[in-house]
Each structure stands twice: as C-alpha cells, then as structure tokens.
Design a protein around this motif. Structure first.
Motif, PDB file in Angstrom:
ATOM      1  N   GLN A 489     -13.588 -57.897  16.206  1.00 12.27           N
ATOM      2  CA  GLN A 489     -14.175 -58.170  14.898  1.00 12.27           C
ATOM      3  C   GLN A 489     -15.420 -57.331  14.626  1.00 12.27           C
ATOM      4  OE1 GLN A 489     -14.893 -62.388  15.048  1.00 12.27           O
ATOM      5  NE2 GLN A 489     -12.736 -62.929  14.811  1.00 12.27           N
ATOM      6  N   GLN A 490     -16.194 -57.044  15.673  1.00 14.38           N
ATOM      7  CA  GLN A 490     -17.458 -56.352  15.472  1.00 14.38           C
ATOM      8  C   GLN A 490     -17.362 -54.844  15.653  1.00 14.38           C
ATOM      9  OE1 GLN A 490     -20.257 -58.176  18.135  1.00 14.38           O
ATOM     10  NE2 GLN A 490     -20.220 -60.159  17.085  1.00 14.38           N
ATOM     11  N   GLY A 491     -16.291 -54.361  16.283  1.00 13.70           N
ATOM     12  CA  GLY A 491     -16.180 -52.933  16.541  1.00 13.70           C
ATOM     13  C   GLY A 491     -15.978 -52.128  15.275  1.00 13.70           C
ATOM     14  N   ASN A 492     -16.402 -50.860  15.328  1.00 13.38           N
ATOM     15  CA  ASN A 492     -16.221 -49.973  14.181  1.00 13.38           C
ATOM     16  C   ASN A 492     -15.392 -48.742  14.512  1.00 13.38           C
ATOM     17  OD1 ASN A 492     -18.012 -48.720  15.844  1.00 13.38           O
ATOM     18  ND2 ASN A 492     -19.655 -48.492  14.320  1.00 13.38           N
ATOM     19  N   LYS A 493     -14.828 -48.689  15.734  1.00 14.22           N
ATOM     20  CA  LYS A 493     -13.986 -47.573  16.143  1.00 14.22           C
ATOM     21  C   LYS A 493     -12.526 -48.029  16.193  1.00 14.22           C
ATOM     22  CE  LYS A 493     -17.355 -44.618  16.909  1.00 14.22           C
ATOM     23  NZ  LYS A 493     -17.504 -43.371  16.101  1.00 14.22           N
ATOM     24  N   THR A 494     -11.690 -47.367  15.415  1.00 12.63           N
ATOM     25  CA  THR A 494     -10.290 -47.779  15.328  1.00 12.63           C
ATOM     26  C   THR A 494      -9.578 -47.646  16.673  1.00 12.63           C
ATOM     27  OG1 THR A 494     -10.250 -47.011  13.031  1.00 12.63           O
ATOM     28  CG2 THR A 494      -8.127 -47.412  14.087  1.00 12.63           C
ATOM     29  N   GLN A 495      -9.895 -46.596  17.435  1.00 10.25           N
ATOM     30  CA  GLN A 495      -9.234 -46.410  18.734  1.00 10.25           C
ATOM     31  C   GLN A 495      -9.516 -47.585  19.661  1.00 10.25           C
ATOM     32  OE1 GLN A 495     -10.598 -43.073  21.220  1.00 10.25           O
ATOM     33  NE2 GLN A 495      -8.461 -42.513  21.529  1.00 10.25           N
ATOM     34  N   CYS A 496     -10.751 -48.076  19.653  1.00  9.49           N
ATOM     35  CA  CYS A 496     -11.107 -49.240  20.470  1.00  9.49           C
ATOM     36  C   CYS A 496     -10.325 -50.466  20.015  1.00  9.49           C
ATOM     37  CB  CYS A 496     -12.612 -49.478  20.370  1.00  9.49           C
ATOM     38  SG  CYS A 496     -13.172 -51.014  21.129  1.00  9.49           S
ATOM     39  N   LYS A 497     -10.208 -50.670  18.720  1.00  8.95           N
ATOM     40  CA  LYS A 497      -9.488 -51.827  18.193  1.00  8.95           C
ATOM     41  C   LYS A 497      -8.009 -51.773  18.558  1.00  8.95           C
ATOM     42  CE  LYS A 497     -12.496 -52.714  14.201  1.00  8.95           C
ATOM     43  NZ  LYS A 497     -12.566 -52.878  12.735  1.00  8.95           N
ATOM     44  N   LEU A 498      -7.432 -50.573  18.515  1.00  8.94           N
ATOM     45  CA  LEU A 498      -6.015 -50.445  18.867  1.00  8.94           C
ATOM     46  C   LEU A 498      -5.784 -50.824  20.329  1.00  8.94           C
ATOM     47  CD1 LEU A 498      -5.070 -47.111  17.036  1.00  8.94           C
ATOM     48  CD2 LEU A 498      -4.506 -49.438  16.342  1.00  8.94           C
ATOM     49  N   GLY A 499      -6.690 -50.397  21.214  1.00  2.00           N
ATOM     50  CA  GLY A 499      -6.567 -50.764  22.618  1.00  2.00           C
ATOM     51  C   GLY A 499      -6.651 -52.271  22.820  1.00  2.00           C
ATOM     52  N   LEU A 500      -7.621 -52.921  22.149  1.00  2.00           N
ATOM     53  CA  LEU A 500      -7.758 -54.372  22.275  1.00  2.00           C
ATOM     54  C   LEU A 500      -6.543 -55.101  21.724  1.00  2.00           C
ATOM     55  CD1 LEU A 500     -11.516 -54.647  21.224  1.00  2.00           C
ATOM     56  CD2 LEU A 500     -10.595 -55.132  23.489  1.00  2.00           C
ATOM     57  N   LEU A 501      -6.006 -54.638  20.615  1.00  3.20           N
ATOM     58  CA  LEU A 501      -4.829 -55.287  20.027  1.00  3.20           C
ATOM     59  C   LEU A 501      -3.613 -55.152  20.936  1.00  3.20           C
ATOM     60  CD1 LEU A 501      -5.258 -54.299  16.271  1.00  3.20           C
ATOM     61  CD2 LEU A 501      -5.240 -56.626  17.203  1.00  3.20           C
ATOM     62  N   MET A 502      -3.435 -53.991  21.606  1.00  4.85           N
ATOM     63  CA  MET A 502      -2.323 -53.846  22.544  1.00  4.85           C
ATOM     64  C   MET A 502      -2.480 -54.806  23.718  1.00  4.85           C
ATOM     65  SD  MET A 502      -1.277 -49.793  22.653  1.00  4.85           S
ATOM     66  CE  MET A 502      -2.918 -49.124  22.859  1.00  4.85           C
ATOM     67  N   LEU A 503      -3.737 -54.983  24.180  1.00  2.82           N
ATOM     68  CA  LEU A 503      -3.975 -55.931  25.268  1.00  2.82           C
ATOM     69  C   LEU A 503      -3.654 -57.350  24.828  1.00  2.82           C
ATOM     70  CD1 LEU A 503      -5.096 -56.824  28.013  1.00  2.82           C
ATOM     71  CD2 LEU A 503      -7.406 -56.679  27.032  1.00  2.82           C
ATOM     72  N   LEU A 504      -4.107 -57.742  23.642  1.00  6.31           N
ATOM     73  CA  LEU A 504      -3.863 -59.104  23.155  1.00  6.31           C
ATOM     74  C   LEU A 504      -2.380 -59.348  22.901  1.00  6.31           C
ATOM     75  CD1 LEU A 504      -6.910 -59.468  20.727  1.00  6.31           C
ATOM     76  CD2 LEU A 504      -6.564 -60.657  22.899  1.00  6.31           C
ATOM     77  N   CYS A 505      -1.675 -58.352  22.361  1.00  5.32           N
ATOM     78  CA  CYS A 505      -0.233 -58.507  22.131  1.00  5.32           C
ATOM     79  C   CYS A 505       0.508 -58.711  23.448  1.00  5.32           C
ATOM     80  CB  CYS A 505       0.311 -57.277  21.399  1.00  5.32           C
ATOM     81  SG  CYS A 505      -0.146 -57.179  19.656  1.00  5.32           S
ATOM     82  N   ARG A 506       0.154 -57.942  24.456  1.00  2.00           N
ATOM     83  CA  ARG A 506       0.782 -58.108  25.760  1.00  2.00           C
ATOM     84  C   ARG A 506       0.435 -59.473  26.360  1.00  2.00           C
ATOM     85  NH1 ARG A 506       4.929 -56.093  28.331  1.00  2.00           N
ATOM     86  NH2 ARG A 506       4.310 -53.988  27.696  1.00  2.00           N
ATOM     87  N   TRP A 507      -0.794 -59.905  26.129  1.00  2.86           N
ATOM     88  CA  TRP A 507      -1.274 -61.155  26.713  1.00  2.86           C
ATOM     89  C   TRP A 507      -0.525 -62.364  26.144  1.00  2.86           C
ATOM     90  CZ3 TRP A 507      -7.297 -61.819  27.364  1.00  2.86           C
ATOM     91  CH2 TRP A 507      -7.555 -62.831  28.299  1.00  2.86           C
TER      92      TRP A 507
END
Length: 841
Positions: A489-507
């Motif tokens: 929610q607080q990040g401003n870098k799209t690449q970072c958000k994509l990595g977190l979303l892939m982790l959450l989807c797998r989780w």
C-alpha cells in the motif's frame, strides 16, 4: 606487378602495341588455353594465371572458367599442382568475402560468391568430387579442398549438409582431417565441422559416432586444456553443437564416460603469491564459458527428466559439481565466468535431492565460515553487484528449492523464533532484509525467492503465517503478511509491488488459512478494489500487470475462501467484485497478463533472462501458477455472483418431487463413492503405467544405441569389402568380432528386459481397462518387431564376416604359396598405430 605481367605475356603472348586487352578478354583467352592445350604445363600456367585474376575479376573468371575448372578436376586429378590451383581459383570465386575491387561496382555486401556457389553445386557430383580430394594427403590438394568446402557450406549450408549426408563416407573423410598432423588443416577442419553440425541432428549423430568426442578431447589436451588458445574454444563449440538438443548424443556422451573427462578441465591451480587466480586471460574466459555451456547442455531443464537426472548423478559422482562449487567460492574469478558457473550449478542441482544437499553443505572460506547459499544470497540482495550475477543467484536459489521440501522447510524455519541459539546470518534474514530494502530490484528478488519456498507446500504456507517482525521499538510486532500488505500500500515502485503480489498470490493459493489472514488485515481488500476500480485502460506494461495481479489475488481469495471471515465470505466477495468492478472487467483484468509477450517469454524457461533490470517483472513459476488457476478462479467468481447460488432448490418443490430429488441425491452419493474407488484404482494403474513408461524409455534408448552400433558395424564391413585385392586386416576382423560379441550380449539383455516387461503387462491385464492394455500390447509388439529386425541384421553381418574370414584364409594360402611370410595374429596386434594404412579408418 611486372612479374605478373610478364607471366601473362608468356602464357598469352605479347599483345599488339597500343591494344591492351580487357579483363574479360584476358580471362577468355586463358580459359581457351586451359581447355585446348594438350601440354599439362600449358594448362597449369593458364590455371595459375586464372587464380591470379580471380580476386580482381571474380565475375569474369567465375562466369567463363567454371566449367573449365570442373574439367581440370576431372581430367587432371592425378596432378596435385594443377588440381590445387583449380580449387584455389574456385575458392576465390565462391568466397563469401567481398573483395576490394568489387566494392565500387557491386557494393560492399554483394552476393557474388553465393551465386557462384549455387551454380557450382547444381551438378551433384561437383561437391562429391571435392570431398574425394580430401583423401589426398598432399597439402596442395587437401587444404584447398577443405577451404572450398568451407566456402560452399558458408554460402549454402542446407544444400551442402544434404550432399555430405548422402555422400558415401562423406562425414568420415572430414573427421579424418582432425587427425592430420598439420595444424592448419586440423584447425580449418574444426571450423568446417562447427558449420556442418549446426541445426542438423543426423549429421550430429554421425559425427558423434565417428569418435568425435575422443578426437575433440585429444585436441583440447594437446592445446593446453582450459588454458589453451582459440583452438580449444573451437573444439568446445563443436562439442556444444553435438550435444545441445540432441538426446541421442547426450546419452552417448554420458555412457561413454566423457563427463568424467570434463572434470579436470575445471580444476583451478592452487593460489599462491607467484600464481594468483586473478590472472585470467580473455581466451581462458572464453574457454570457460564454452565449458560451462557444455555442462548446461547436458542438464538443461527442458530435456527428458530421466536423462537429465542420470547426468546430474554422474556429475556429482565424478567430482564435477565439487569443481564448479570450488570456482564459486574462489577469489579472483571474473564476474561473467562466475555468473555462468552459478547458472550451471543451478541446473546440476535442480530437482536432484542429493545434489541439493551437497550444495547446502558447501561452506565458503570466510571468517567465520558461512554456507555458500548464504554468501550467494548476500550477492543477490546487494544492489552494487552486477545485474546478471544477481539474476543467476536467484536462479540458483530457485533450483535449490525446486522439489526440495527439506530446503523449503529449513528456509521458513530460519524466520521463526530460534530460542537461545547464537545469532547468525541466515537465508531467511537476508530475504527479509531484501524484501524491506529501498532497492526495488532487491524487493523483487527477495519476494520471488521466498515464494519458491511455498511451491506445493501448504504446511510451510501456514508456518509462514507465524512469522513476526519487530518494526519499531515499543510497538507490538506485526506478521510478515501484514508487513507485505503495508509495503504494497505504501510503496511507490511498481516492480516492488509486482514482486509482493506474486508472493501473496502464491501464499494464498491452496491455503484457506492464508486467505483468512489476508482478509482480516485492515484495508487489504479495499486497497485491491480501489486500485482496480480507479485504474483506467493504459498502455503501460507495468501498470497493466499490476492491475491484473490485483484481480488475480482477489480471485484467489474467492476460490480458496472457507467463509471463516464473516465480512468477506465467498459470496460477499463475489458481489463486491460484481458491484465495484463488473464481471467482464474483472475477467479482462485477469487475462491481461497472458496477453503480453513477457508472459509467454517468461513461461518458456525457468531462468530469468532480461537485459534491463526494469524489464524483470514476472517469474516463471508464477506464470505456471497463473496458467493453471486462471480458468478456475474466473469460474468461481462467476458462480459466486449468481444470485441463486446457495439457495436450496428443493424448498419450492412438492413432497412427491422432494422425495424424487432425495432418491437422486442418494444415487449421486453412491456414484460419488464409486468414482472415489475408481480414482484410487486409477492412481494405482497410473503408477504402474509410469513404471512401464520408464522401462519403455530405457528400451528405446537401448534400441537407439543398437542401431548406432549396427551402423558402425556396417561401415566397418563396407570398408573391408572395398579392399578386394588386398589382404584384409586381421586386427579389423578381430575387432569387429569383439564388437559383434558385445552386440549379441546387448541383444540378449534386451530380450530379457522385454520378457520382464511382458510379464508385467500380463499381470496388469487382470486389473487394467482393455484400452490401456491394447496400448501397451501395441507398444510391446513394436519393440519386439524392432528387436527381430536387429537380430536379422546381426545374422546378416555374421554371414558377411564368415564369408570375409574364408576369403582371408584364401588370401593367406595364396601368399604362402607365393613365398610371402604371414605374421601371426599376436604379432599383427602389436603394430604401432602410426604405421597402419590410412584406409583402415
């Protein structure tokens, strides 16, 4: 120049004063002299003059002299000098090089050489004739013939490959050049074979079974192994051509114990003050690159699983994996060599439990000593390291976790409380540090690496929910999932958000407790829906992917929802998606990932491969997850949005209809139980089927090897029968008999294995459906027919050898009658190989 002019005058005669002939006229007169002269010396002089003109007047010489030069090769083939001159002239005519005299008239990139090549090879016997000249040992003939073939192959590769493939012993003649004592011929033969073996599996197989690997290793040894010059690099490029994508050659390489011969090439000399390892020459770097590529060709992830596993076991047993790990831990290794070696280690351990355990046990020579994996991860999360090196470390770590439940468990355990143990840097701490770094690339690397610890491992997904992080002093710790959502929610870098979303989807996939934990985090769902509803259609790739992943995460929370969170049950989430987004927009958002080229490119290979760090957006395993779950997630949301969903359809029926429905329900329960039993039976049969497929694969491999041995034996028989007036070599016949004995033993083993496979199939007939049985029986019949055919070939070969043996005895008797002394078999077997005639090859 005056000498050249005087030479032309002696051949053509002096022209009239003031009337200088043009280039075309000169060529015409020379061609006429070449065709009409009865004296060999005159034809030789004309040919020499044409060679001198062929670079300046290539078009004229090629147009007028092609047929005359062919005639020289046919009529004067016994004279080495004129044949060499003719082929030198043809080399200039067909050269892919653009000569200086042609640039002004025809441009810097003309295709004159290619056009003349096409004319030359239209007569099918022209190339065959050049191949025949390779058997001539005279340097004046063999080297021009080799150069001419190289030019023809460079201009028309497919055509020349086919011509050589159908030419009798065509490949053998080329392979013999590798044994030439003259380095220039041997080296040019290497270059020719590199071109010849590109993209042609049949030629690759023939070259391999012509003892190519032995000859290549011999040349590498002569040239200084990894420290050698460019010839070593050429040898390795040829080896790579023979192995890459060619399963037959890979099996031959493994079973011929050639992997073991690679190991010494990776041994590093001991580092001393006089011999620092930092002194890597550019050529040694190139050689190491090629050596590593050879290893990766044998264990590529896309190859057959059984063949890859066999190569991996061999590499561990012969010390090759140890040698690669030594390079990883050595100091002074160039970054590009280190990067390729890390990728090679990754593929040697991928999916192999024993090799993965070996890498886990490797310790770096640091103070204090640390596991090699920890040292590698330190490089991955260090933004000062080269991008390609960081990518290779991620790939290595992914391969370490691939199908490695022990490694996955150990990684998650490093994130949980460890009691009173001494604090030490762990893989989990490094990944958490990278996950919360200010570098978006470190965020992406760490999130993806951590997600690989959760693949097909629901237990570790639940364990990861227990991870607590201390964020600020005096405040209670938060869970890892809470921290990931906050960063999202607080990040401003799209690449970072994509990595977190892939982790959450797998989780959350296949893990209802993780779905519950995510839904209970304040504003998690609101953030996803707000992001989806506010995003308009955009051409920006990263924004499109971000929108698609948010939709996928919402869909996974629907599909794997156990309704344990009252505010976000499956039905309420579906209505929320329908009211806020609309089903069509939601479905289109999820499908947005698969429509992009980056998705298909990432799905092809597990190794991250981008040139620009900003293009590193998707992970291979995430793409595989999306491919599997996209359809079921969309269906779950569509079904949950149906207003009739969840209502009891029998509530409005009459009592008689309700009773009928109850009967149908009971019938359905019985059918469900029967389906369950059939599924269990099917799993048992599937396991037996996999076992039989393994046996069939092994039989196919054995049959392929037998075919190759049969081909070699036939070639040996052809060589024997061609020597009609000569006494056959006793050594050759003895060797062939030994090979046939081995061949017969192999056939007997194959028969035994087929019999065993038949018994297994007969046992399975009692429990397996008829359709599956017929499939196995058909396969068995095919393999039996192949075996019978090979046995028939064996009998034919034995008959031929028996006939040859009788001829041998007749020749011996004739020689004895003529008073010649015949050596015994024992003495003939002790001859020095340097004294054996070349034709015995």
């Amino acid at each position: 120049m005056e000498y050249f002019k005087s030479g032309l005058k002696s051949v053509l005669g002096a022209p009239p004063p003031g009337n200088q002939p043009s280039g075309a006229d000169t060529v015409e007169r020379l061609v006429d002299r070449l065709q009409s002269s009865s004296l060999l010396d005159d034809r030789r002089d004309a040919c020499r003059a044409l060679k001198a003109l062929s670079r300046t007047y290539r078009l004229e010489v090629g147009t007028q002299a092609m047929d005359a030069l062919r005639q020289v090769l046919e009529m004067d083939r016994t004279d080495c000098e004129i044949v060499g001159l003719a082929m030198d002239t043809l080399c200039n005519i067909t050269s892919p090089e653009t000569f200086e005299a042609e640039v002004e008239n025809y441009g810097p990139k003309n295709k004159i050489g290619e056009q003349f090549t096409e004319i030359f090879i239209k007569q099918s016997d022209s190339t065959t004739q050049v191949l025949a000249f390779l058997e001539e040992f005279d340097f004046r003939v063999r080297w021009p013939a080799l150069k001419l073939l190289t030019h023809l192959l460079g201009n028309r590769p497919k055509d020349i490959q086919e011509i050589i493939l159908v030419s009798p012993l065509g490949v053998s003649k080329l392979m013999d050049l590798l044994s030439d004592s003259r380095e220039v011929i041997r080296n040019d033969a290497l270059l020719l074979l590199i071109q010849l073996t590109k993209g042609n599996a049949n030629i690759q197989k023939i070259v391999a079974f012509e003892n190519a690997f032995d000859r290549i290793f011999d040349v590498i040894s002569q040239e200084g192994s990894a420290d050698g010059g460019i010839v070593v690099q050429d040898c390795l490029l040829l080896m790579l051509n023979l192995l890459r994508g060619n399963i037959s050659n890979q099996n031959f390489f493994k079973e011929g114990s050639y992997i073991q011969r690679l190991t010494p090439m990776f041994d590093l000399p001991p580092e001393t003050d006089e011999n620092p390892l930092s002194g890597w020459s550019p050529q040694k770097v190139c050689n190491m690159h090629c050596m590593v590529q050879v290893i990766r060709a044998l264990v590529a992830p896309g190859g057959p699983a059984q063949a890859t596993a066999a190569c991996q076991r061999t590499m561990r047993a012969c010390g090759l994996l140890q040698a690669l790990c030594d390079i990883l831990m050595a100091s002074g290794v160039p970054a590009d060599v280190l990067t390729e070696t890390i990728s090679a280690v990754a593929e040697v351990i991928r999916g192999n439990t024993s090799n993965q355990e070996f890498l886990a046990s490797v310790m770096a020579p640091s103070s204090p000593p640390r596991p090699a994996i920890v040292v590698l991860l330190m490089s991955m999360v260090n933004e000062k390291q080269p991008f390609v090196l960081r990518c290779s470390v991620l790939y290595c770590f992914q391969c370490f976790l691939y199908k490695n439940e022990v490694g996955q468990t150990q990684l998650i355990q490093t994130l949980l409380p460890q009691g009173n143990e001494a604090a030490s840097l762990t893989t989990g701490q490094l990944l958490c540090g990278g996950l919360f770094s200010l570098d978006p690339l470190s965020n992406w690397f760490s999130a993806v690496a951590l997600s690989h610890a959760l693949i097909d491992n629901s237990i570790q997904k639940e364990q990861l929910l227990r991870v607590l992080l201390a964020t600020n002093i005096g405040k209670p710790p938060v869970t890892l999932m809470q921290q990931c959502v906050m960063l999202l929610q607080q990040g401003n870098k799209t690449q970072c958000k994509l990595g977190l979303l892939m982790l959450l989807c797998r989780w959350v996939s296949h893990c209802p407790p993780a779905v519950k934990a995510f839904l209970t985090i304040e504003s998690s769902v609101a953030y996803l829906t707000a992001l989806l509803s506010s995003q308009e259609d955009t051409d920006d790739l990263q924004e499109t992917l971000l929108q698609s992943m948010c939709a996928l995460l919402l869909g996974l929370c629907v599909h794997f929802n156990d309704d344990s969170v009252p505010n976000y049950t499956k039905e309420k989430l579906c209505h929320l998606i329908e009211n806020r987004l609309g089903l069509e927009r939601f479905q289109d958002a999820i499908g947005g990932i698969t429509r992009h080229e980056i998705y298909s490119r990432t799905l092809k290979h597990p190794q991250p491969s981008t040139k620009d760090p900003s293009d590193l957006l998707l992970d291979h395993e995430f793409c595989r997850l999306l491919k599997i779950l996209e359809g079921v997630v969309v269906k779950s949301v569509q079904d949950g949005s149906n207003p009739q969903e969840g209502k009891d359809p029998t509530s409005t029926l009459s009592p008689s209809d309700s009773a009928l429905v109850s009967q149908y329900k009971e019938l359905i329960r019985e059918q469900d139980a029967q389906i369950h039993r059939l599924n269990q039976t099917n799993e048992t049969l599937a396991k037996e089927k996999r076992d039989l497929e393994t046996q069939v694969y092994e039989l196919q491999t054995s049959i392929s090897h037998l075919r190759d041995q049969n081909l070699v034996l036939r070639a040996a028989q052809i060589n024997l029968t061609e020597a009609k007036e000569l006494v056959p070599s006793v050594d050759t016949i003895d060797l062939t008999n030994v090979e046939l004995e081995k061949y017969k033993n192999t056939v007997r083993d194959l028969e035994n294995r087929l019999a065993e496979c038949t018994l297994n199939l007969q046992k399975q007939e009692r429990t397996e459906c008829n359709s599956n049985n017929s499939e196995y029986e058909k396969l068995l019949k095919e393999k039996t027919l192949e075996l019978e055919k090979m046995k028939k070939d064996q009998e034919n070969l034995l008959e031929l050898l028996t006939e040859q043996d009788s001829k041998l005895m007749q020749y011996k008797e004739k020689l004895v009658a003529l008073g010649e002394k015949i050596e015994s078999d024992e003495s003939s077997g002790e001859l020095d190989t340097d004294e054996q005639p070349e034709s015995s090859n």
